[in-house]
Design an enzyme around this catalytic site. Structure first.
Site, mmCIF file in Angstrom:
data_model
loop_
_atom_site.group_PDB
_atom_site.id
_atom_site.type_symbol
_atom_site.label_atom_id
_atom_site.label_comp_id
_atom_site.label_asym_id
_atom_site.label_seq_id
_atom_site.Cartn_x
_atom_site.Cartn_y
_atom_site.Cartn_z
ATOM 1 N N LYS A 133 78.533 -8.997 20.696
ATOM 2 C CA LYS A 133 78.811 -8.981 22.118
ATOM 3 C C LYS A 133 77.526 -8.660 22.898
ATOM 4 O O LYS A 133 76.615 -8.104 22.300
ATOM 5 C CB LYS A 133 79.934 -7.989 22.418
ATOM 6 C CG LYS A 133 79.526 -6.519 22.262
ATOM 7 C CD LYS A 133 80.676 -5.612 22.524
ATOM 8 C CE LYS A 133 80.715 -5.160 23.952
ATOM 9 N NZ LYS A 133 79.974 -3.911 24.220
ATOM 10 N N HIS A 188 83.365 -3.992 17.246
ATOM 11 C CA HIS A 188 83.244 -2.984 16.187
ATOM 12 C C HIS A 188 84.416 -2.006 16.180
ATOM 13 O O HIS A 188 84.675 -1.362 15.183
ATOM 14 C CB HIS A 188 81.884 -2.270 16.235
ATOM 15 C CG HIS A 188 81.758 -1.240 17.308
ATOM 16 N ND1 HIS A 188 81.495 -1.563 18.613
ATOM 17 C CD2 HIS A 188 81.847 0.112 17.274
ATOM 18 C CE1 HIS A 188 81.431 -0.450 19.325
ATOM 19 N NE2 HIS A 188 81.645 0.580 18.537
ATOM 20 N N LYS A 218 86.907 0.186 12.790
ATOM 21 C CA LYS A 218 87.032 1.641 12.625
ATOM 22 C C LYS A 218 88.197 1.943 11.694
ATOM 23 O O LYS A 218 89.266 1.343 11.799
ATOM 24 C CB LYS A 218 87.240 2.324 13.980
ATOM 25 C CG LYS A 218 85.972 2.263 14.844
ATOM 26 C CD LYS A 218 86.089 3.122 16.069
ATOM 27 C CE LYS A 218 84.927 2.893 17.009
ATOM 28 N NZ LYS A 218 83.805 3.795 16.822
ATOM 29 N N GLU A 258 83.263 8.728 26.662
ATOM 30 C CA GLU A 258 81.923 8.947 26.115
ATOM 31 C C GLU A 258 81.219 10.047 26.892
ATOM 32 O O GLU A 258 81.351 10.117 28.116
ATOM 33 C CB GLU A 258 81.094 7.671 26.240
ATOM 34 C CG GLU A 258 81.621 6.527 25.414
ATOM 35 C CD GLU A 258 80.667 5.342 25.480
ATOM 36 O OE1 GLU A 258 79.757 5.308 24.646
ATOM 37 O OE2 GLU A 258 80.825 4.502 26.372
ATOM 38 N N HIS A 302 86.987 -3.791 23.603
ATOM 39 C CA HIS A 302 87.493 -2.706 22.771
ATOM 40 C C HIS A 302 88.889 -2.222 23.203
ATOM 41 O O HIS A 302 89.792 -2.097 22.373
ATOM 42 C CB HIS A 302 86.541 -1.508 22.791
ATOM 43 C CG HIS A 302 85.123 -1.860 22.447
ATOM 44 N ND1 HIS A 302 84.802 -2.782 21.485
ATOM 45 C CD2 HIS A 302 83.935 -1.403 22.923
ATOM 46 C CE1 HIS A 302 83.473 -2.867 21.383
ATOM 47 N NE2 HIS A 302 82.936 -2.053 22.259
ATOM 48 N N LYS A 344 81.785 6.654 31.018
ATOM 49 C CA LYS A 344 80.577 7.322 30.523
ATOM 50 C C LYS A 344 80.432 8.639 31.265
ATOM 51 O O LYS A 344 80.932 8.798 32.371
ATOM 52 C CB LYS A 344 79.355 6.438 30.765
ATOM 53 C CG LYS A 344 79.423 5.137 29.938
ATOM 54 C CD LYS A 344 78.060 4.658 29.539
ATOM 55 C CE LYS A 344 78.112 3.371 28.739
ATOM 56 N NZ LYS A 344 78.248 3.587 27.285
HETATM 57 C C1 BG6 Z 1 79.567 -0.593 22.791
HETATM 58 C C2 BG6 Z 1 79.187 -0.462 24.240
HETATM 59 O O1 BG6 Z 1 80.242 -1.792 22.559
HETATM 60 O O2 BG6 Z 1 80.415 0.492 22.418
HETATM 61 C C3 BG6 Z 1 78.499 0.863 24.510
HETATM 62 O O3 BG6 Z 1 78.299 -1.530 24.600
HETATM 63 C C4 BG6 Z 1 79.364 1.999 24.012
HETATM 64 O O4 BG6 Z 1 78.243 1.026 25.901
HETATM 65 C C5 BG6 Z 1 79.802 1.772 22.570
HETATM 66 O O5 BG6 Z 1 78.605 3.191 24.114
HETATM 67 C C6 BG6 Z 1 80.808 2.819 22.125
HETATM 68 O O6 BG6 Z 1 81.064 2.677 20.753
HETATM 69 P P1 BG6 Z 1 81.508 3.919 19.860
HETATM 70 O O7 BG6 Z 1 81.825 3.326 18.536
HETATM 71 O O8 BG6 Z 1 80.349 4.868 19.838
HETATM 72 O O9 BG6 Z 1 82.699 4.508 20.547
#
Ligand code: BG6
Length: 486
Positions: free
Chosen positions: A143, A173, A177, A211, A235, A335
């Protein structure tokens, strides 16, 4: 799907941050746990001119800090799999040495495009034009796949001129998980939950990806992207699909993806009224996260002065089908929130007639909640009520807690490790199909348009808080609260 094939893994964008932080460490984890064929080779490709030795040294210095396993002798043997080729992705002539290497190689070939999406089309075209046999090859796409439906179609069309859909692995991704896999196990391996997994028993569902981090040196990219494109379209909607989909007939990739697609297509289209009332966009101002002062979004490097890009989104979504009609799904991500956490909270309806007084704080809300924590810790908790020991009949909340990392402390594959191994073995189940991706873009389109053209800025929230007040109001209007407020 092949068990453990010999392979050549060609990593475009090999010198990039993603390669150093996720892809090479993920491949190393697979190497260390014997998931990679001994004849597997990794060819890293980028524009920078250097030889393999210099590249391997740069991997040692840049990637070692991101490994989840010790950098011992296994790390040295992993690095021996790596070769480096200098290729300017736009120049066909540069592909000849790659074609030559692949011609001599054994097994299947995986092209991983960890580059800007603008390079996907030239790379695919040049791979085809350089005479590489692509019939058995796979291409993994990182992505962002476009910024809206039109641009994602353009990218997908370009890749589809060279690769068939069943050769294309679109990464999300979150699907890799462990806890998302566990959600499937929970739902489809137990008879306990299925009768309750519907509108008659469930009051509402909340999905949160919070986050602590800010934009972390990606200001320019993030400012052109925002939380809706970065986290919600992919996601959060994929998590929503995993919660809401019908049981697939098997774990076959298309059986699973067909069911996810049905959910995406059943999402109630967002109207102008939804944009105004059922969606919240926020942007962090300065504040403190875990006691440390942090700058506001507009003061981060790479952010345009006065930017309206959102760093927080909360949404109220509805799924128009028999299982879920009328059940609110609340999605939220941001964030610079107080903590890193991702969780799914499923709140069951209260008992129809309460003969026992409820403990303070639970009035009105269902006492039964299933909380699936994805990170930082992985657990599944079922919140119930039980009698307080002793005299009288007083209730107290109790939690049946399944701490998954304690139940099976074996090596738990990280998302990238799992997805990379799946791509090498040819398992598409955890990758996003084109129609799913386009359905997700289509659903968010009214918000994209409204927010891209909004004259008012997003609502401000102090870093280290749970987003703007309108996020609480969104739930309050529906008669609910976010977990941290109840
Ligand atoms: C990514 C985003 O796809 O996922 C990021 O581009 C984000 O901005 C990240 O921080 C979060 O992934 P994870 O696995 O750390 O929750």
């Amino acid at each position: 799907m092949q068990d453990n094939p010999a392979f050549t893994f060609v990593l475009f964008g090999g010198t990039g941050d993603l390669s150093m932080r996720k892809i090479l460490p993920g491949l190393y984890a697979a190497h260390r746990t014997d998931k990679l064929h001994a004849d597997g080779k990794i060819i890293c490709v980028a524009r920078e001119v250097m030889d393999t030795n210099a590249f391997v040294e740069s991997v040692r210095s840049r990637a070692t800090g991101y490994l989840k396993q010790p950098a011992d002798a296994a790390w040295d043997s992993f690095l021996q799999r790596i070769e480096y080729l200098t290729i300017d992705a736009f120049a066909l002539a540069g592909y000849a040495p790659l074609a030559q290497r692949l011609h001599e190689a054994q097994g299947i070939c995986v092209f991983y495009l960890a580059t800007a999406p603008a390079l996907f089309e030239p790379i695919c075209n040049h791979l085809a034009a350089s005479g590489i046999d692509l019939t058995q090859a796979r291409v993994v796409l990182e992505k962002p796949l476009g910024t809206d439906l039109t641009s994602s179609r353009k990218i997908n069309d370009a890749v589809a001129r060279v690769f068939a859909e069943n050769q294309i692995y679109r990464i999300d991704h979150y699907l890799g998980k462990e806890s998302v896999q566990n959600l499937m196990a929970l739902r489809f391996a137990n008879s306990l939950f299925e009768p309750l997994w519907r509108r008659e028993s469930i009051a509402h569902v909340q999905l949160t990806i919070a986050e602590e981090l800010g934009v972390e040196g990606r200001g320019e990219f993030y400012d052109a992207t925002g939380a809706l494109r970065d986290m919600v379209q992919n996601h959060l909607l994929q998590l929503l699909c995993m919660v809401a989909m019908e049981p697939p007939t098997s774990l076959d990739a298309d059986a699973v993806r067909d069911e996810k697609l049905r959910v995406l297509r059943a999402l109630k289209p967002l109207t102008q009224q939804d944009v105004e009332q059922n969606a919240v966009r926020g942007q962090y101002a300065s504040g403190a996260v875990r006691g440390s002062p942090v700058a506001g979004y507009l003061d981060e490097p790479g952010i345009k002065p006065g930017s309206h890009t959102e760093t927080f989104v909360a949404l109220h979504a509805q799924i128009n089908n028999w299982r879920w009609a009328g059940v609110p799904f609340f999605l939220r991500t941001g964030k610079r929130l107080p903590q890193r956490s991702a969780e799914i909270v499923i709140t069951f309806r209260p008992v129809p007639h309460a003969i026992l007084p409820l403990p303070a704080g639970l009035a009105g809300e269902g006492a039964n909640r299933l909380v699936i924590k994805l990170q930082p810790d992985e657990s599944i908790q079922l919140h119930c009520l039980a009698k307080q020991p002793g005299d009288g009949m007083h209730l107290q909340p109790v939690v049946l807690d399944l701490a998954l990392d304690k139940v099976s402390p074996r090596h738990r594959a990280e998302a990238y490790e799992r997805l990379l191994v799946d791509a090498i073995r040819g398992n598409l189940a955890l990758f996003v199909r084109r129609d799913e991706q386009e359905a997700a873009w289509k659903w968010v389109a009214p918000l994209l348009t409204a927010w891209d053209n909004a004259s008012l800025p997003p609502k401000s929230y102090s870093a280290g808080t749970w987003g703007p007040a309108s996020s609480s109001a969104l739930l309050y209007r529906a008669g609910f609260t976010w977990p941290e407020e109840s």
